[in-house]
Design an enzyme around this catalytic site. Sequence first.
Site, PDB file in Angstrom:
ATOM      1  N   HIS A  90     -12.366 -31.755  30.323  1.00 24.42           N
ATOM      2  CA  HIS A  90     -12.148 -31.167  31.648  1.00 24.42           C
ATOM      3  C   HIS A  90     -10.767 -30.534  31.804  1.00 24.42           C
ATOM      4  O   HIS A  90     -10.595 -29.554  32.529  1.00 24.42           O
ATOM      5  CB  HIS A  90     -12.372 -32.217  32.745  1.00 24.42           C
ATOM      6  CG  HIS A  90     -11.380 -33.340  32.729  1.00 24.42           C
ATOM      7  ND1 HIS A  90     -11.440 -34.365  31.809  1.00 24.42           N
ATOM      8  CD2 HIS A  90     -10.300 -33.610  33.521  1.00 24.42           C
ATOM      9  CE1 HIS A  90     -10.460 -35.224  32.042  1.00 24.42           C
ATOM     10  NE2 HIS A  90      -9.745 -34.787  33.065  1.00 24.42           N
ATOM     11  N   ASP A  91      -9.765 -31.084  31.123  1.00 22.41           N
ATOM     12  CA  ASP A  91      -8.397 -30.565  31.282  1.00 22.41           C
ATOM     13  C   ASP A  91      -7.886 -29.835  30.052  1.00 22.41           C
ATOM     14  O   ASP A  91      -6.670 -29.708  29.859  1.00 22.41           O
ATOM     15  CB  ASP A  91      -7.444 -31.725  31.604  1.00 22.41           C
ATOM     16  CG  ASP A  91      -7.379 -32.032  33.097  1.00 22.41           C
ATOM     17  OD1 ASP A  91      -7.803 -31.169  33.900  1.00 22.41           O
ATOM     18  OD2 ASP A  91      -6.936 -33.138  33.455  1.00 22.41           O
ATOM     19  N   LYS A 104      -5.043 -27.239  30.047  1.00 20.49           N
ATOM     20  CA  LYS A 104      -3.623 -27.587  30.162  1.00 20.49           C
ATOM     21  C   LYS A 104      -2.825 -27.158  28.942  1.00 20.49           C
ATOM     22  O   LYS A 104      -1.581 -27.140  28.977  1.00 20.49           O
ATOM     23  CB  LYS A 104      -3.459 -29.092  30.371  1.00 20.49           C
ATOM     24  CG  LYS A 104      -3.845 -29.556  31.771  1.00 20.49           C
ATOM     25  CD  LYS A 104      -3.626 -31.056  31.943  1.00 20.49           C
ATOM     26  CE  LYS A 104      -3.977 -31.511  33.354  1.00 20.49           C
ATOM     27  NZ  LYS A 104      -3.796 -32.980  33.516  1.00 20.49           N
ATOM     28  N   HIS A 114      -4.807 -24.040  35.005  1.00 18.48           N
ATOM     29  CA  HIS A 114      -5.400 -24.726  33.849  1.00 18.48           C
ATOM     30  C   HIS A 114      -6.927 -24.731  33.923  1.00 18.48           C
ATOM     31  O   HIS A 114      -7.600 -24.763  32.886  1.00 18.48           O
ATOM     32  CB  HIS A 114      -4.846 -26.154  33.705  1.00 18.48           C
ATOM     33  CG  HIS A 114      -5.496 -27.178  34.575  1.00 18.48           C
ATOM     34  ND1 HIS A 114      -5.122 -27.401  35.888  1.00 18.48           N
ATOM     35  CD2 HIS A 114      -6.507 -28.063  34.310  1.00 18.48           C
ATOM     36  CE1 HIS A 114      -5.868 -28.374  36.388  1.00 18.48           C
ATOM     37  NE2 HIS A 114      -6.713 -28.801  35.462  1.00 18.48           N
ATOM     38  N   HIS A 124     -13.924 -28.834  38.509  1.00 22.38           N
ATOM     39  CA  HIS A 124     -13.617 -30.230  38.820  1.00 22.38           C
ATOM     40  C   HIS A 124     -12.482 -30.408  39.829  1.00 22.38           C
ATOM     41  O   HIS A 124     -12.227 -31.526  40.285  1.00 22.38           O
ATOM     42  CB  HIS A 124     -13.334 -31.035  37.536  1.00 22.38           C
ATOM     43  CG  HIS A 124     -12.018 -30.763  36.885  1.00 22.38           C
ATOM     44  ND1 HIS A 124     -11.753 -29.635  36.141  1.00 22.38           N
ATOM     45  CD2 HIS A 124     -10.868 -31.497  36.857  1.00 22.38           C
ATOM     46  CE1 HIS A 124     -10.519 -29.687  35.675  1.00 22.38           C
ATOM     47  NE2 HIS A 124      -9.947 -30.811  36.099  1.00 22.38           N
ATOM     48  N   HIS A 125     -11.805 -29.303  40.204  1.00 21.69           N
ATOM     49  CA  HIS A 125     -10.807 -29.385  41.286  1.00 21.69           C
ATOM     50  C   HIS A 125     -11.289 -28.690  42.558  1.00 21.69           C
ATOM     51  O   HIS A 125     -10.518 -28.558  43.524  1.00 21.69           O
ATOM     52  CB  HIS A 125      -9.473 -28.792  40.838  1.00 21.69           C
ATOM     53  CG  HIS A 125      -8.686 -29.713  39.957  1.00 21.69           C
ATOM     54  ND1 HIS A 125      -8.164 -30.899  40.401  1.00 21.69           N
ATOM     55  CD2 HIS A 125      -8.348 -29.630  38.632  1.00 21.69           C
ATOM     56  CE1 HIS A 125      -7.535 -31.514  39.405  1.00 21.69           C
ATOM     57  NE2 HIS A 125      -7.637 -30.761  38.314  1.00 21.69           N
ATOM     58  N   ASP A 148     -12.566 -38.162  37.344  1.00 20.55           N
ATOM     59  CA  ASP A 148     -11.182 -37.832  36.990  1.00 20.55           C
ATOM     60  C   ASP A 148     -10.194 -38.408  37.999  1.00 20.55           C
ATOM     61  O   ASP A 148      -9.179 -39.015  37.629  1.00 20.55           O
ATOM     62  CB  ASP A 148     -11.042 -36.303  36.912  1.00 20.55           C
ATOM     63  CG  ASP A 148      -9.643 -35.857  36.473  1.00 20.55           C
ATOM     64  OD1 ASP A 148      -9.028 -36.573  35.656  1.00 20.55           O
ATOM     65  OD2 ASP A 148      -9.183 -34.810  36.958  1.00 20.55           O
TER      66      ASP A 148
END
Length: 513
Positions: free
Chosen positions: A373-374, A377, A402, A428-429, A457
């Site tokens: 998911h990240d 970054k 990101h 997801h954000h 998360d």
Amino acid sequence: MDWLAEEIIEPSMDTNEVASVEYCNVLIIDDEEDVHAVTKLTMKNFVFEGKPMRFFSAYSALQAKELLLQDQRFALILLDVVMETENAGLDLAKFIRQELKNRFTRIILRTGQPGIAPEHSVIRDFDIDGYKNKAELRKIDMESTFYTSLRAYRDICQLQKHREILVQVIESIANISRASDLFSFAATVLAQIELVLNISTTKVLLEPSEAFAISKMEEKLNMFSASANNVQVLVHNDIKDLPDNERALFEHALKVKCNFHDQRYYVYFHHSDRGYDTIFAFETERILDSSEVDMIDLFLRNVLLSYENLLLANAFEETQELAITLMGGAMESHSKETGEHVVRVGLFAMQLAKLHGENKFYCERIRLAAQLHDVGKVGVPDHILKKKGKLDALEWEQMQQHVIKGWDIFRGHDNSIIKMASNLALDHHEKWDGSGYPNGKKCDQISLEGRITAIADVFDALCHKRCYKEAWTLEEARQEIRNGSGKHFDPDLTSLFIDNFELFEAIYAAHPD
């Protein structure tokens, strides 16, 4: 009555009757009693391949039909042409072939009036095996007829038996190939091998109570064993770790490189094009004969190809999972978070997907995809990722990028896990009320995997120390998720999370940093 179908669906009534029953059944159909008497007297001592004759009599076509409809099977029918009508015998022959669908029984027409039904037209137009004059009742003539007819019946039945076996082998291989994991594969193999063995034999039924396979692939020994009550799937690094009996059979197979019987077991050896050595062994009550070995070898050759492919698929999935976990972990360690964070997020996401009623395939995909998911970054500068204080507006804007970077890394690929990773990396954000980023999506505009990963998360991030915060207690994190219902998080997913919180606690406890 469909004789061909019956030969297939009734294995207890063996199609190879000549070799498997006590008698050869012969039906005499004639309106002259003397013909019956002379035929029986002449052939009463005739034996074909160890089987004496058993004679049945019908004195009209109508009586013969009644007898045939009783499901009695006959190797040979001696059929008079002229009985109730001039064509009674010919009509009965057509009835046997076309209505009863009986292509097995051999039919010999006999007539005392050959001029009524000329031989050349009868042989041409009717599916019969001979056309005899009743004057030809000498023993040598009838013996010749019996031999040729019964041999033909035997061979036809054997061909049908082989067809039946091949159908079962193909169906069994298809059933096994549908097994998606080693446990179901092992259980299915044991069940299917019994079907193949018992349809291949004309002797006492075989019931293998135990079977096992061992495959040497690179430096690993993959093994499964199956019995009526238990299935085990094991991986060993050393041949010495195998059970004594299984090790002895495997070592012998590697030495002789062929199939063999060994006391209670039949052992099939397979060396693949990839260089892998595999054996399949099953318990037998007796030594298999050559025809049984031929069929079981055909079956096992395909079984072991399926087994090897399943092992390779599992190895590929393990490699793929390891690569994903390492990639996700590398991104987290880049921002001073542990690799266990991504593992926990994946497990939380899978558990929430299960509670939501998603299928096994979806749940397994999200377990892996959520670990990525990240990954975006990687494009965020270190001084922002590792900053201990609050980010300023410009830094926050760069941090938000990101999700776009993660989506951009994954987009355009056909792999189902990567497609899902692309969706959840982007979403997801996002927030249920539309206040999230990058696109301000709300409610069902946000992908399901994005909504699930958002809860997973945030919950894990709250429970662990970060460069910008201390760890929260599990209860504090649970309450924060509850408070975000309908605002930050999907309310239905939030309820599932809160109502089954002990499942997430267990995952948290099992995977500490």
